[in-house]
Motif scaffolding. Sequence first.
Motif, PDB file in Angstrom:
ATOM      1  N   TYR A   4       0.617  -1.438  -0.124  1.00 37.62           N
ATOM      2  CA  TYR A   4       0.000  -0.288   0.141  1.00 37.62           C
ATOM      3  C   TYR A   4       1.009   1.004  -0.146  1.00 37.62           C
ATOM      4  N   GLY A  53      -9.103  -0.597   2.204  1.00 41.51           N
ATOM      5  CA  GLY A  53      -9.042   0.694   2.614  1.00 41.51           C
ATOM      6  C   GLY A  53      -9.152   2.264   2.857  1.00 41.51           C
ATOM      7  N   ILE A  76      -5.322   6.424   0.936  1.00 41.20           N
ATOM      8  CA  ILE A  76      -4.657   4.783   0.710  1.00 41.20           C
ATOM      9  C   ILE A  76      -4.998   4.537  -0.751  1.00 41.20           C
ATOM     10  N   ARG A  77      -3.648   3.818  -1.652  1.00 39.40           N
ATOM     11  CA  ARG A  77      -3.597   3.207  -2.850  1.00 39.40           C
ATOM     12  C   ARG A  77      -3.013   1.610  -2.862  1.00 39.40           C
ATOM     13  N   ASP A  78      -3.260   1.067  -2.952  1.00 41.13           N
ATOM     14  CA  ASP A  78      -2.642   0.020  -2.939  1.00 41.13           C
ATOM     15  C   ASP A  78      -1.853  -0.091  -4.862  1.00 41.13           C
TER      16      ASP A  78
END
Length: 182
Positions: A4, A53, A76-78
């Motif tokens: 992440y 997220g 949040i971003r993966d």
Amino acid sequence: MTRYAALLRGIMPSNPNMSNEKLRGVFTGLGFDSVSSVLSSGNIVFTADPTPGAELEDRIQEALSAELGIPGGTIIRDHAELRALLDRDPFAGYTHCRETYLIATFFKDAAHPKVELPDGPDPLTTVVGYDEPARAFLAIIDNSSPKTPNFMAWLERTYGKDITTRTWLTMQRVVKKMESAK
């Protein structure tokens, strides 16, 4: 395990409570693995069990606020989301440089299901569009003039403070860091 990126809003490296070392400490204290920072503007990459997220955003923001007094937002971003955004190459033909900033403004996870493009874009801003999978506005900012573009102020007035902006170059560095830590 999933990789992440936490894109933290309002980080000022000159504030001792916002140093990369302290930020990483909060993430490590939350039990995340392979925690590292990218630049000094609130970009933390880490590994954790697959988690929605929005749940990570809330958990991290609560810890940042309680431990360091940081009230800003956590987005949040993966890795898969960011890698796919880069691979779509929305800025094809443009180069990020001093006169031309390529930017992505990220929204909190599922914060705004309907995002609309501005009616009268700022003359110093070219809106590329909204990338639905990455939940990000994409724009090109003309920095060749001493006048400050109004696009960022429009975004905040329209969508509030649950957004954060990164240059395209920063996003490339974040993804590179995510991939080097695998």
